[in-house]
Write a protein that holds these residues in place. Structure first.
Motif, PDB file in Angstrom:
ATOM      1  N   LYS A 270       5.133   4.385   0.869  1.00 54.88           N
ATOM      2  CA  LYS A 270       5.649   3.111   1.065  1.00 54.88           C
ATOM      3  C   LYS A 270       6.783   2.807   0.482  1.00 54.88           C
ATOM      4  CE  LYS A 270       1.024   0.807   1.121  1.00 54.88           C
ATOM      5  NZ  LYS A 270       0.072  -0.283   0.514  1.00 54.88           N
ATOM      6  N   LEU A 271       7.304   3.380  -0.776  1.00 53.51           N
ATOM      7  CA  LEU A 271       8.518   3.172  -1.345  1.00 53.51           C
ATOM      8  C   LEU A 271       9.574   3.738  -0.304  1.00 53.51           C
ATOM      9  CD1 LEU A 271       7.473   3.784  -4.902  1.00 53.51           C
ATOM     10  CD2 LEU A 271       8.667   1.781  -4.045  1.00 53.51           C
ATOM     11  N   SER A 272       9.217   4.853   0.133  1.00 56.67           N
ATOM     12  CA  SER A 272      10.335   5.805   0.911  1.00 56.67           C
ATOM     13  C   SER A 272      10.465   4.884   2.267  1.00 56.67           C
ATOM     14  CB  SER A 272       9.751   7.091   1.196  1.00 56.67           C
ATOM     15  OG  SER A 272      10.372   7.832   2.123  1.00 56.67           O
ATOM     16  N   ALA A 273       9.451   4.388   2.920  1.00 58.76           N
ATOM     17  CA  ALA A 273       9.548   3.739   3.947  1.00 58.76           C
ATOM     18  C   ALA A 273      10.365   2.425   3.912  1.00 58.76           C
ATOM     19  CB  ALA A 273       8.199   3.231   4.596  1.00 58.76           C
ATOM     20  N   VAL A 274      10.263   1.571   2.749  1.00 54.67           N
ATOM     21  CA  VAL A 274      10.925   0.384   2.472  1.00 54.67           C
ATOM     22  C   VAL A 274      12.325   0.409   2.086  1.00 54.67           C
ATOM     23  CG1 VAL A 274      10.402  -0.328  -0.074  1.00 54.67           C
ATOM     24  CG2 VAL A 274      10.219  -1.884   1.958  1.00 54.67           C
ATOM     25  N   ARG A 275      12.778   1.916   1.776  1.00 50.45           N
ATOM     26  CA  ARG A 275      13.983   1.812   0.956  1.00 50.45           C
ATOM     27  C   ARG A 275      15.225   1.363   1.651  1.00 50.45           C
ATOM     28  NH1 ARG A 275      15.458   5.456  -3.381  1.00 50.45           N
ATOM     29  NH2 ARG A 275      17.898   5.597  -3.600  1.00 50.45           N
ATOM     30  N   SER A 276      15.389   1.565   3.033  1.00 47.13           N
ATOM     31  CA  SER A 276      16.458   0.939   3.648  1.00 47.13           C
ATOM     32  C   SER A 276      16.484  -0.468   3.781  1.00 47.13           C
ATOM     33  CB  SER A 276      16.324   1.379   5.146  1.00 47.13           C
ATOM     34  OG  SER A 276      15.420   0.937   5.748  1.00 47.13           O
TER      35      SER A 276
ATOM     36  N   TRP B 281      10.812  -6.137  -2.125  1.00 47.28           N
ATOM     37  CA  TRP B 281       9.946  -6.083  -3.412  1.00 47.28           C
ATOM     38  C   TRP B 281       8.727  -6.688  -3.431  1.00 47.28           C
ATOM     39  CZ3 TRP B 281       8.594  -9.702  -6.894  1.00 47.28           C
ATOM     40  CH2 TRP B 281       9.579 -10.775  -6.980  1.00 47.28           C
ATOM     41  N   LEU B 282       8.938  -7.973  -2.843  1.00 46.40           N
ATOM     42  CA  LEU B 282       7.756  -8.842  -2.592  1.00 46.40           C
ATOM     43  C   LEU B 282       6.445  -8.148  -2.048  1.00 46.40           C
ATOM     44  CD1 LEU B 282       9.196 -12.391  -2.143  1.00 46.40           C
ATOM     45  CD2 LEU B 282       7.287 -11.781  -4.116  1.00 46.40           C
ATOM     46  N   ALA B 283       6.832  -7.419  -0.822  1.00 49.87           N
ATOM     47  CA  ALA B 283       5.850  -6.799   0.019  1.00 49.87           C
ATOM     48  C   ALA B 283       5.341  -5.480  -0.700  1.00 49.87           C
ATOM     49  CB  ALA B 283       6.478  -6.169   1.252  1.00 49.87           C
ATOM     50  N   LEU B 284       6.076  -4.826  -1.545  1.00 48.47           N
ATOM     51  CA  LEU B 284       5.534  -3.685  -2.297  1.00 48.47           C
ATOM     52  C   LEU B 284       4.982  -3.973  -3.521  1.00 48.47           C
ATOM     53  CD1 LEU B 284       5.750  -0.579  -1.714  1.00 48.47           C
ATOM     54  CD2 LEU B 284       7.166  -2.213   0.014  1.00 48.47           C
TER      55      LEU B 284
ATOM     56  N   ARG C  36      18.090  -2.898  -8.773  1.00 47.36           N
ATOM     57  CA  ARG C  36      17.604  -4.229  -8.843  1.00 47.36           C
ATOM     58  C   ARG C  36      16.123  -4.047  -8.326  1.00 47.36           C
ATOM     59  NH1 ARG C  36      16.268  -8.827  -5.945  1.00 47.36           N
ATOM     60  NH2 ARG C  36      16.668 -10.660  -7.167  1.00 47.36           N
ATOM     61  N   PHE C  37      15.896  -3.424  -7.166  1.00 49.26           N
ATOM     62  CA  PHE C  37      14.395  -3.578  -6.719  1.00 49.26           C
ATOM     63  C   PHE C  37      13.612  -2.780  -7.814  1.00 49.26           C
ATOM     64  CE2 PHE C  37      10.961  -1.185  -4.875  1.00 49.26           C
ATOM     65  CZ  PHE C  37      10.329  -2.130  -3.788  1.00 49.26           C
ATOM     66  N   ALA C  38      13.994  -1.859  -8.470  1.00 50.46           N
ATOM     67  CA  ALA C  38      13.003  -1.193  -9.400  1.00 50.46           C
ATOM     68  C   ALA C  38      12.703  -2.018 -10.538  1.00 50.46           C
ATOM     69  CB  ALA C  38      13.632  -0.004  -9.984  1.00 50.46           C
ATOM     70  N   ILE C  39      13.660  -3.080 -10.870  1.00 49.56           N
ATOM     71  CA  ILE C  39      13.501  -4.033 -12.092  1.00 49.56           C
ATOM     72  C   ILE C  39      12.635  -4.998 -11.506  1.00 49.56           C
ATOM     73  CG2 ILE C  39      14.713  -5.361 -13.852  1.00 49.56           C
ATOM     74  CD1 ILE C  39      14.673  -2.337 -14.235  1.00 49.56           C
ATOM     75  N   GLU C  40      13.202  -5.790 -10.233  1.00 53.95           N
ATOM     76  CA  GLU C  40      12.600  -6.946  -9.984  1.00 53.95           C
ATOM     77  C   GLU C  40      10.845  -6.711  -9.554  1.00 53.95           C
ATOM     78  OE1 GLU C  40      13.262 -11.164  -9.659  1.00 53.95           O
ATOM     79  OE2 GLU C  40      14.762  -9.334 -10.163  1.00 53.95           O
ATOM     80  N   ALA C  41      10.735  -5.759  -8.968  1.00 55.02           N
ATOM     81  CA  ALA C  41       9.448  -5.411  -8.264  1.00 55.02           C
ATOM     82  C   ALA C  41       8.475  -5.146  -9.512  1.00 55.02           C
ATOM     83  CB  ALA C  41       9.438  -4.143  -7.516  1.00 55.02           C
TER      84      ALA C  41
ATOM     85  N   ILE D  71       5.011  -2.468   6.132  1.00 56.89           N
ATOM     86  CA  ILE D  71       4.798  -1.293   5.114  1.00 56.89           C
ATOM     87  C   ILE D  71       3.965  -1.503   3.759  1.00 56.89           C
ATOM     88  CG2 ILE D  71       6.214   0.209   3.654  1.00 56.89           C
ATOM     89  CD1 ILE D  71       8.507  -0.349   5.805  1.00 56.89           C
ATOM     90  N   GLY D  72       4.071  -2.728   3.226  1.00 62.77           N
ATOM     91  CA  GLY D  72       3.627  -3.207   2.018  1.00 62.77           C
ATOM     92  C   GLY D  72       2.094  -3.332   2.292  1.00 62.77           C
ATOM     93  N   ASN D  73       1.576  -3.534   3.433  1.00 64.51           N
ATOM     94  CA  ASN D  73       0.130  -4.117   3.736  1.00 64.51           C
ATOM     95  C   ASN D  73      -0.578  -2.756   4.226  1.00 64.51           C
ATOM     96  OD1 ASN D  73       0.647  -6.537   2.886  1.00 64.51           O
ATOM     97  ND2 ASN D  73       0.592  -7.470   4.785  1.00 64.51           N
ATOM     98  N   SER D  74       0.247  -1.642   4.467  1.00 61.88           N
ATOM     99  CA  SER D  74      -0.278  -0.438   5.257  1.00 61.88           C
ATOM    100  C   SER D  74      -1.644   0.177   4.237  1.00 61.88           C
ATOM    101  CB  SER D  74       0.671   0.593   5.219  1.00 61.88           C
ATOM    102  OG  SER D  74      -0.163   1.862   5.803  1.00 61.88           O
ATOM    103  N   ASP D  75      -2.705   0.478   4.990  1.00 62.12           N
ATOM    104  CA  ASP D  75      -3.761   1.096   4.230  1.00 62.12           C
ATOM    105  C   ASP D  75      -3.816   2.442   4.507  1.00 62.12           C
ATOM    106  OD1 ASP D  75      -4.661   1.019   7.051  1.00 62.12           O
ATOM    107  OD2 ASP D  75      -6.539   0.019   6.785  1.00 62.12           O
ATOM    108  N   TYR D  76      -2.851   3.146   5.347  1.00 64.70           N
ATOM    109  CA  TYR D  76      -2.727   4.468   5.372  1.00 64.70           C
ATOM    110  C   TYR D  76      -1.485   5.155   4.741  1.00 64.70           C
ATOM    111  CZ  TYR D  76       0.906   4.170   8.922  1.00 64.70           C
ATOM    112  OH  TYR D  76       1.896   3.919   9.612  1.00 64.70           O
TER     113      TYR D  76
END
Length: 254
Positions: free
Chosen positions: A115-121, A135-138, A166-171, A104-109
């Protein structure tokens, strides 16, 4: 009862390592996660993968963990196409779900919002490691479009889930862990204040630690801003959570 993970690679039971490599069991410690043979696991997660693709991943065993995650994600997209993440997000292996995050994070489309929506789960995954990979991927996409990212992440910082907060802060940590620094936030940490304000009284120690670490990162390049920000919050709140975050954030400020 949750299995207690091995503290070092040398203490991982052979049967446990076999199950990790087969993708039938989750790692229970960082040492176990680092011990997974990506080449073997890839062959079990995607049986149709070619020997050449599997060998590419195996040959990267000496690289850093994040580079190996990125390579596995690349191979998966080449083999499965753009739906690779969707196919892996529910896999029993935490490593495989981590690969999904990097796909997801590397997607160019996909746009940043997509990306955030796709990685949420994955950001809200039951496994500690998957949440880190999310979070590292995004993070590169977030850093590349920081102003918009802060807008997208504000509702995350207000989420009912401590993992999402935590994701919002750590990322967005200015320096972060296993990741490149975000120069804009090192120079102007006030940009992140919109997120920090939502968690300065957070009830979760998981979020409190992340917030304190965010402030500690910022203090390494802009200590006066952190001192002033914490002083403002000391006047606003006498909560135990706020006091803990401030102490953690100022721990290296003279």
């Amino acid at each position: 009862m949750a299995r207690i993970g091995a503290k070092s690679r040398d203490t991982i039971e052979p049967s446990v390592l076999d199950r990790l490599n087969l993708g039938t069991e989750e790692s229970a410690s960082l040492s176990e996660a680092l011990a997974v043979d990506f080449g073997i696991l890839l062959g079990h997660v995607v049986p149709s993968v070619t020997p050449e693709e599997q060998q590419r991943v195996t040959n990267a065993a000496g690289l850093g963990f994040k580079k190996r995650m990125n390579l596995a994600a690349t191979v998966l997209v080449e083999h499965l196409g753009n739906n690779a993440a969707e196919l892996l997000q529910q896999h029993p292996s935490d490593t495989a779900r981590g690969w999904a995050a990097f796909v997801i994070g590397n997607s160019d489309y996909l746009s940043l919002g997509e990306k955030l929506s796709a990685v949420r789960s994955l950001a809200d995954d039951r496994h500690f490691g998957v949440r880190e990979w999310a979070w590292l991927a995004l993070r590169p996409a977030i850093a590349a479009d920081l102003t918009q990212a802060l807008v997208w992440l504000l509702p995350w910082a207000m989420s009912e889930s401590e993992n999402i907060r935590r994701f919002a802060i750590e990322a967005t940590r200015p320096r972060g862990v296993w990741s490149k620094h975000i120069q804009k936030l090192k120079e102007s940490p006030a940009m992140g204040q919109v997120l920090l304000n939502e968690v300065m009284e957070d009830s979760s120690r998981y979020v409190q630690d992340s917030c304190g670490n965010w402030l500690n990162d910022a203090a390494k390049s802009n200590p006066q801003w952190v001192v002033d920000f914490c002083a403002q919050w000391q006047e606003k709140s006498s909560s135990v959570a706020t006091s803990y975050i401030i102490k953690r954030g100022l721990r290296n400020v003279a």
